[in-house]
Design a protein around this motif. Structure first.
Motif, PDB file in Angstrom:
ATOM      1  N   GLU A  64      -0.362   1.267  10.922  1.00 20.73           N
ATOM      2  CA  GLU A  64      -0.852   0.019  10.341  1.00 20.73           C
ATOM      3  C   GLU A  64      -0.452  -0.095   8.872  1.00 20.73           C
ATOM      4  O   GLU A  64      -0.030  -1.168   8.413  1.00 20.73           O
ATOM      5  CB  GLU A  64      -2.376  -0.038  10.487  1.00 20.73           C
ATOM      6  CG  GLU A  64      -2.998  -1.324   9.969  1.00 20.73           C
ATOM      7  CD  GLU A  64      -4.500  -1.335  10.142  1.00 20.73           C
ATOM      8  OE1 GLU A  64      -5.172  -2.098   9.416  1.00 20.73           O
ATOM      9  OE2 GLU A  64      -5.011  -0.565  10.984  1.00 20.73           O
ATOM     10  N   GLN A  65      -0.542   1.004   8.129  1.00 20.74           N
ATOM     11  CA  GLN A  65      -0.155   0.964   6.720  1.00 20.74           C
ATOM     12  C   GLN A  65       1.343   0.754   6.563  1.00 20.74           C
ATOM     13  O   GLN A  65       1.796   0.028   5.671  1.00 20.74           O
ATOM     14  CB  GLN A  65      -0.579   2.251   6.016  1.00 20.74           C
ATOM     15  CG  GLN A  65      -0.305   2.178   4.506  1.00 20.74           C
ATOM     16  CD  GLN A  65      -0.726   3.437   3.782  1.00 20.74           C
ATOM     17  OE1 GLN A  65      -0.611   4.526   4.319  1.00 20.74           O
ATOM     18  NE2 GLN A  65      -1.207   3.283   2.548  1.00 20.74           N
ATOM     19  N   GLN A  76       2.174  -2.855   7.051  1.00 18.87           N
ATOM     20  CA  GLN A  76       1.824  -3.642   5.878  1.00 18.87           C
ATOM     21  C   GLN A  76       2.851  -3.445   4.774  1.00 18.87           C
ATOM     22  O   GLN A  76       3.240  -4.398   4.072  1.00 18.87           O
ATOM     23  CB  GLN A  76       0.436  -3.240   5.382  1.00 18.87           C
ATOM     24  CG  GLN A  76      -0.127  -4.134   4.286  1.00 18.87           C
ATOM     25  CD  GLN A  76      -0.316  -5.562   4.756  1.00 18.87           C
ATOM     26  OE1 GLN A  76      -0.919  -5.814   5.802  1.00 18.87           O
ATOM     27  NE2 GLN A  76       0.215  -6.519   3.988  1.00 18.87           N
ATOM     28  N   GLU A  78       5.953  -5.408   5.561  1.00 17.57           N
ATOM     29  CA  GLU A  78       5.752  -6.842   5.334  1.00 17.57           C
ATOM     30  C   GLU A  78       5.732  -7.172   3.843  1.00 17.57           C
ATOM     31  O   GLU A  78       6.335  -8.166   3.397  1.00 17.57           O
ATOM     32  CB  GLU A  78       4.442  -7.269   5.997  1.00 17.57           C
ATOM     33  CG  GLU A  78       4.248  -8.772   6.069  1.00 17.57           C
ATOM     34  CD  GLU A  78       3.054  -9.161   6.927  1.00 17.57           C
ATOM     35  OE1 GLU A  78       2.861 -10.363   7.152  1.00 17.57           O
ATOM     36  OE2 GLU A  78       2.310  -8.248   7.355  1.00 17.57           O
ATOM     37  N   ASP A  79       5.055  -6.343   3.041  1.00 16.82           N
ATOM     38  CA  ASP A  79       4.909  -6.622   1.609  1.00 16.82           C
ATOM     39  C   ASP A  79       6.232  -6.548   0.859  1.00 16.82           C
ATOM     40  O   ASP A  79       6.433  -7.288  -0.124  1.00 16.82           O
ATOM     41  CB  ASP A  79       3.913  -5.636   0.985  1.00 16.82           C
ATOM     42  CG  ASP A  79       2.484  -5.872   1.448  1.00 16.82           C
ATOM     43  OD1 ASP A  79       2.209  -6.958   2.008  1.00 16.82           O
ATOM     44  OD2 ASP A  79       1.640  -4.966   1.254  1.00 16.82           O
TER      45      ASP A  79
END
Length: 480
Positions: A334-335, A338, A341-342
């Protein structure tokens, strides 16, 4: 005063006692059934009556118990049920002090059997193990077999109720003779006394020397093998609570305790961390929590054959370049999603399953095309390096200041790159304001799931109280 002692002596010599031994289907106090009982009723040191019988436990006898006692399922098949002999057991022990070797085991088994038939069985108790420790100090062992051997007491049919009871009767008679004025008997019979719960093989001085201070304690068996590790804010109170506990686990553990060691820590945080470290090191028999190992996952990064910085989720120590430890793989994934995406990273180069290009990922759609050679690798790697720096920023360096073991020292816990490093003690006037200040004093430890949770819980409870955060400049992960 002399008159009082004579009266006390006469009372104990004229008291009724029931010396008891039982055999059971196991060694626990709960869910354990009787297979045999022997009771010798005494007036002072004179034997008045003996009663012995096999008992149908209404459950199977394990093979290891048969190997120990010789009592098998066939032998008890025609024996009476406990309910059929309960009245006789109650009569033989009525108005008597209940005496046994390791009395809590026999007494509680019998109490539980009476509870099953709706009767509340209560008697005053005396333990020949604990009396022996007080009245015959210095023995190598206070088990019935070794004690009888040392004292020249005849012990036949070991681990059968009648044989063990006969030997206990002889031992008890010796103890009555030694305690002429009844001082020790009186001490153990006081209703307010907790002596009966004390581990039978433990030197009381080892307990009395425990401080009322934070630390870690280790219970050891006769061979000095660690069988339990615990932590405490008050060592003496916490250790004593084990002795008062009526659970089967606590009873069995107390029967094995011969030695106690303690390590003062000065504060609860280090006590928790050291407890976790010692459990991992010794893997003690009676510690159930913290023994199961947890896999640790990290977000890894490396340059692949195309020169592109690749990310992945893998087990700790799989690669040299890794940051951010998770003890749940889903959290690590999950990290990484993220992060992808960031920083407009490519799902394919973050090791997510995709087709030939990255367009098929269910969530991330903002790749700038490095996977299709539509973006220069050097430009992509700049963003990837920024992503790595952001991971490091999520894992700061800091120390947590804590009280020391004495008024003259203070304590610190070090966390570097978000990972627990260890702890140390310094003079209270020493300047501790950064990681580098602590390096010469730290006792390094290995981080694991439990130390991670301990640090997290502390920060959640106390926030930044006593935390000294060290800001370090971002360092580029790679240079071309």
């Amino acid at each position: 005063m002399e008159h009082f002692l004579i009266e006390q002596h006469l009372n104990f010599k004229e008291q009724y006692y029931s010396v008891v031994d039982i055999e059971t289907t196991g060694n626990r106090m709960s869910n354990n059934r009787m297979t045999e009982i022997c009771i010798v009723r005494m007036l002072g040191n004179k034997i008045e009556e003996k009663y012995t019988t096999l008992i149908d436990p209404e459950s199977l006898i394990p093979d290891f118990i048969t190997g120990l006692t010789g009592i098998d399922n066939e032998m008890v098949a025609s024996a009476p049920l406990f309910s059929e002999v309960a009245e006789e057991i109650e009569r033989m022990t009525r108005d008597c002090i209940f005496v046994a070797h390791n009395v809590n085991f026999d007494y509680n088994i019998i109490r539980n059997e009476f509870k099953r038939i709706g009767f509340d069985f209560k008697r005053k108790k005396l333990c020949t193990v604990r009396l022996s420790r007080e009245l015959i100090p210095g023995m190598n062992s206070y088990s019935l077999g070794k004690l009888c051997n040392s004292l020249g007491i005849n012990l036949e049919n070991r681990h059968r109720a009648e044989g063990d009871t006969d030997a206990t009767v002889t031992l008890f008679q010796k103890l009555l003779e030694i305690d002429e004025d009844g001082t020790e008997f009186s001490k153990f019979l006081k209703g307010s006394s907790k002596e009966g719960t004390f581990p039978p093989h433990l030197d009381r001085n080892l307990f009395h020397n425990l401080p009322d201070a934070p630390g870690v304690y280790l219970f050891k068996n006769q061979a000095r093998k660690v069988i339990y590790v615990g932590k405490a804010i008050s060592l003496k109170k916490r250790v004593l609570s084990h002795f008062y506990s009526k659970t089967s686990k606590s009873y069995l553990m107390c029967q094995e305790i011969h030695h106690i060691e303690h390590i003062p820590t000065g504060n609860e945080l280090v006590a928790l961390l050291q407890e976790a470290d010692l459990i991992r090191h010794y893997y003690p028999k009676f510690n159930s929590a913290q023994k199961k190992p947890r896999k640790a996952y990290q977000i890894l990064h490396y340059k692949n054959q195309l020169g592109v910085i690749q990310f992945a989720v893998g087990l700790v120590k799989s690669y040299d370049y890794s940051v951010v430890t998770h003890y749940n793989r889903a959290h690590a994934v999950e990290q990484l999603e993220q992060l992808c995406e960031d920083f407009n990273l490519c799902p394919r180069y973050c090791s997510f399953k995709t087709q030939a290009d990255c367009s098929s990922h269910y969530k991330i759609k903002n790749c700038k095309g490095v996977c299709k050679k539509e973006e220069l690798v050097s430009l992509y790697n700049i963003r990837a390096t920024q992503a790595i720096a952001s991971l490091h920023n999520q894992n700061p360096n800091y120390i947590i200041k804590q009280p020391g073991r004495t008024a003259e020292e203070s304590c610190f816990v070090m966390v570097k790159d978000g990972e627990y490093q260890g702890y140390g003690y310094v003079d209270q006037y020493a300047s501790i304001a950064s990681i580098s200040d602590c390096e010469d004093f730290i006792d390094r430890k290995v981080a694991n799931y439990h130390t991670n949770q301990i640090i997290r819980s502390y920060l959640k409870k106390y926030g930044e109280q006593n935390v000294i955060l060290e800001h370090t400049p971002d360092e580029p992960a790679y240079s071309d």
